[in-house]
Enzyme design. Structure first.
Site, short mmCIF file in Angstrom:
data_model
loop_
_atom_site.label_atom_id
_atom_site.label_comp_id
_atom_site.label_asym_id
_atom_site.label_seq_id
_atom_site.Cartn_x
_atom_site.Cartn_y
_atom_site.Cartn_z
N LYS A 247 0.76 -2.15 0.43
CA LYS A 247 0.10 -0.06 -0.29
C LYS A 247 0.93 1.44 -0.03
O LYS A 247 2.15 1.64 0.72
CB LYS A 247 -0.97 0.05 0.95
CG LYS A 247 -2.15 1.32 1.67
CD LYS A 247 -2.34 1.26 2.71
CE LYS A 247 -3.36 1.88 3.21
NZ LYS A 247 -4.63 2.68 4.16
N ASP A 252 -2.96 10.54 4.12
CA ASP A 252 -3.98 9.94 4.33
C ASP A 252 -4.82 10.41 5.69
O ASP A 252 -5.24 10.17 6.61
CB ASP A 252 -4.24 8.02 4.67
CG ASP A 252 -5.63 7.79 4.88
OD1 ASP A 252 -6.46 8.14 3.98
OD2 ASP A 252 -6.28 6.55 5.35
N LYS A 259 -10.83 12.05 8.81
CA LYS A 259 -10.35 12.04 10.21
C LYS A 259 -9.86 13.00 11.09
O LYS A 259 -9.88 14.10 10.32
CB LYS A 259 -8.93 11.49 9.72
CG LYS A 259 -8.38 9.38 9.13
CD LYS A 259 -7.06 9.32 9.02
CE LYS A 259 -7.49 8.34 8.70
NZ LYS A 259 -7.54 7.08 9.23
N ASP A 270 1.34 6.09 6.15
CA ASP A 270 0.20 5.01 5.08
C ASP A 270 0.82 4.45 4.51
O ASP A 270 0.09 3.53 3.26
CB ASP A 270 -0.89 6.10 5.27
CG ASP A 270 -2.19 4.95 5.05
OD1 ASP A 270 -1.84 3.52 5.87
OD2 ASP A 270 -3.40 4.66 4.43
N ASP A 329 -12.45 6.46 3.46
CA ASP A 329 -11.08 6.38 4.20
C ASP A 329 -11.35 5.34 4.41
O ASP A 329 -9.93 4.74 5.54
CB ASP A 329 -11.47 6.80 6.06
CG ASP A 329 -9.45 7.16 6.60
OD1 ASP A 329 -9.21 6.63 5.99
OD2 ASP A 329 -10.37 7.14 7.38
N ARG A 333 -7.99 -0.43 0.71
CA ARG A 333 -8.31 -1.38 -0.06
C ARG A 333 -8.41 -0.99 -1.67
O ARG A 333 -8.57 -1.70 -2.30
CB ARG A 333 -9.03 -2.41 1.20
CG ARG A 333 -10.38 -0.82 1.16
CD ARG A 333 -11.64 -1.75 2.06
NE ARG A 333 -11.10 -1.38 3.55
CZ ARG A 333 -11.43 -1.69 4.45
NH1 ARG A 333 -12.63 -2.36 4.17
NH2 ARG A 333 -11.58 -1.22 5.56
N1 BES Z 1 -4.78 4.15 6.88
C1 BES Z 1 -5.99 3.44 7.92
C2 BES Z 1 -5.51 2.43 8.86
C3 BES Z 1 -4.14 3.12 9.72
C4 BES Z 1 -4.57 3.19 10.85
C5 BES Z 1 -3.14 2.73 9.64
C6 BES Z 1 -3.90 3.69 12.30
C7 BES Z 1 -1.93 3.35 10.81
C8 BES Z 1 -2.62 3.67 11.88
C9 BES Z 1 -6.84 3.01 6.40
O1 BES Z 1 -7.25 3.44 5.50
C10 BES Z 1 -8.16 3.54 7.14
O2 BES Z 1 -8.30 5.05 7.26
N2 BES Z 1 -8.65 2.72 7.26
C11 BES Z 1 -10.01 2.67 8.21
C12 BES Z 1 -11.30 1.75 7.64
C13 BES Z 1 -12.40 2.17 8.11
C14 BES Z 1 -12.93 3.35 7.76
C15 BES Z 1 -13.03 0.90 7.37
C16 BES Z 1 -10.26 2.75 10.06
O3 BES Z 1 -9.11 1.68 10.08
O4 BES Z 1 -10.54 3.18 10.45
ZN ZN Z 2 -5.17 3.52 4.94
MN MN Z 3 -8.39 6.07 5.45
#
Ligand code: BES
Ligand code: ZN
Ligand code: MN
Length: 487
Positions: A247, A252, A259, A270, A329, A333
């Site tokens: 990735k 992000d 966020k 990220d 967010d 994926r």
């Molecule tokens: N990059 C984030 C995940 C992340 C969180 C990485 C903390 C490192 C530390 C990812 O893109 C994300 O935002 N995931 C969301 C998914 C949700 C919206 C289904 C999450 O985990 O909140």
């Molecule tokens: Zn992310």
């Molecule tokens: Mn995200």
């Protein structure tokens, strides 16, 4: 700063010396003075110290006692950790060079000790005015030949170099490293070791209709990139390549599903997955391993602007699948799905994906390991799990039961991009699985990729997690294939 590791020559001056011993080894034969022996005994028994520094005025003599353990994994890790303590002592005293030798210990103990020092000496201070004063003093680690083999030492040096490069990439912020900069940095580094790197620009990505990557990129002022790396030596032992996917979200913000600001602070991390796979491929090439390996890195930032994708959008992915975006967010994926579909064209032996994909993974096991899932890859997974123990980047396997994919059903598209509130790391894994048809291992490194504060030899910020894991896995695989083909 990068610790230069090499074999010592007979004429090398060793004012500072480290001797790694087994905790049962007698100390009488080391040629120490009577007072030194008394001091050592006192420190070990009364102070319970497992390493002792003796000031010999022209330098330090440091004795390190390694406890016997049946578990090779724990023993190697304790060598890395005590090495970091010893490193602190040497840097604290402004020492520049040290010699390392072993007495009554395994080759892997010495190598792990050297590894802990080299990884622990890492600093990311290039943007500081006072970098000159802040810089660690230790520059050189001389290892006595005959305690480790030349090929094992080379393996160690390359895996440290690759890990520290991955840390650097992660630590660079967005304004220094956007998707194009990342692709350029990868290309340049790989050119140095004779591996191929091809970068698809936005036009090419549009012509390929990579709808996941293009949609996430809509909110960005910078174009996306899609980098394909390849190491294909003449003597490759595997007929079908192993494909790594990483990735590369260079930042992000969450996009329109923005966020909260404190969760955004560290989101330059990220693209850790991309750093991991690029550094692993670099190491394989530098070590000239007889394996055919490909790595794919879809990269963009995930930001907000007038044209950004929004919740409710239905997008068409590279493979034609339609996805209802219900949270911008959950962008990782989307870009990974395009890369995973693209990977099919290589007819891979298996695919390993690295991504800082979900907060759920991080909440589940923290930074002490990697959340792992696998599909049709039991045997490879078991080997990867073994590699993980040796380098102490441990895997925790989560189930990929089919019921979880029900959470991704959409009324109006083939899939939606988020599941429910529970098991978020698994629904993310199930989303990725949809785009695969080969043995697949998914590693969610959201927990260990980036540390708010140092954990022994794992520095604050990017850790380069996964690099040593893959190198160790590949080395074991090459060894196994070589034996199988001889038969
Ligand atoms: N990059 C984030 C995940 C992340 C969180 C990485 C903390 C490192 C530390 C990812 O893109 C994300 O935002 N995931 C969301 C998914 C949700 C919206 C289904 C999450 O985990 O909140
Ligand atoms: Zn992310
Ligand atoms: Mn995200």
């Amino acid at each position: 700063m990068p610790l230069h590791i090499r074999f010592s020559e007979t004429e090398s001056v060793c004012n500072n010396q480290i001797i790694v011993l087994s905790s049962e080894s007698p100390t009488e034969y080391l040629g120490l003075g009577a007072e030194e022996l008394i001091y050592i005994k006192q420190q070990r028994e009364k102070q319970k110290k497992d390493w002792i520094a003796i000031n010999r005025y022209n330098g330090w003599l440091i004795l390190v006692f390694v406890k016997a353990a049946d578990d090779a994994s724990k023993r190697m890790e304790s060598c890395r950790r005590v090495a970091f303590q010893v490193l602190g002592h040497l840097n604290g005293n402004g020492e520049q060079s040290v010699c390392l030798q072993g007495f009554d210990v395994a080759e892997s103990d010495i190598l792990s000790f050297a590894e802990g020092m080299a990884l622990g000496n890492y600093q990311f201070i290039k943007y500081r005015k006072d970098a000159g004063e802040k810089k660690n003093s230790l520059e050189e680690l001389l290892i006595k030949p005959n305690v480790v083999s030349a090929s094992k030492l080379e393996h160690l040096k390359v895996s440290v170099e690759a890990t520290l490069w991955a840390r650097d990439l992660v630590n660079e912020p967005l304004n220094q490293l956007n998707a194009t900069d990342l692709a350029n940095a990868i290309s340049e580094k790989l050119r140095g070791v004779g591996a191929k790197a091809e970068v698809f620009n936005k036009k090419k990505i549009e012509s390929l209709k990579m709808g996941g990557l293009l949609s996430v990129n809509l909110g960005s002022i910078d174009p996306p990139t899609f980098t394909i790396m390849e190491w294909k030596p003449e003597n490759a032992l595997n007929k079908q390549p192993i494909v790594l996917v990483g990735k590369g979200v260079v930042y992000d913000t969450g996009g329109m599903s923005l966020k909260p600001s404190n969760s955004m602070d560290t989101m330059k991390c990220d693209m850790s997955g991309s750093a991991t796979v690029s550094a692993a491929l670099f190491a394989v090439a530098k070590l000239r391993m007889p394996l055919h390996i490909i790595a794919l890195v879809p990269a963009t930032d995930n930001r907000v602007n007038g044209n950004a994708y929004v919740p409710g959008d239905i997008i068409t992915m590279f493979d034609g699948t339609t996805v209802e975006v219900l949270n911008t967010d959950a962008e990782g994926r989307l870009i990974l799905a395009d890369a995973l579909s693209y990977a099919k064209k290589f007819n891979p032996m298996m695919v390993v994906n690295f991504a800082t994909l979900t907060g759920a993974a991080s909440r589940a096991i923290g930074s002490q390991g990697i959340v792992a899932m696998q599909v049709k890859a039991e045997a490879y997974y078991s080997n990867l799990n073994d590699a993980g123990k040796l380098v102490y980047e441990r895997l925790a396997e989560f189930p990929m039961w089919e019921e979880y994919k029900d959470q991704l059903k959409s009324e109006i598209a083939d899939l939606k991009n988020i599941g429910g509130a529970e098991a978020g790391m698994i629904t993310a894994g199930k989303f990725l699985e949809y785009f695969t048809d080969y043995p697949f291992i998914h590693l969610d490194i959201a927990g260990p990729a980036f540390l708010d504060k140092r954990d022994n030899y794992r520095s604050q910020g990017g850790t380069g997690v996964g690099v040593r894991l893959m190198i160790s896995f590949f080395a074991a695989l090459a060894e196994k294939e070589r034996k199988d083909q001889k038969r």
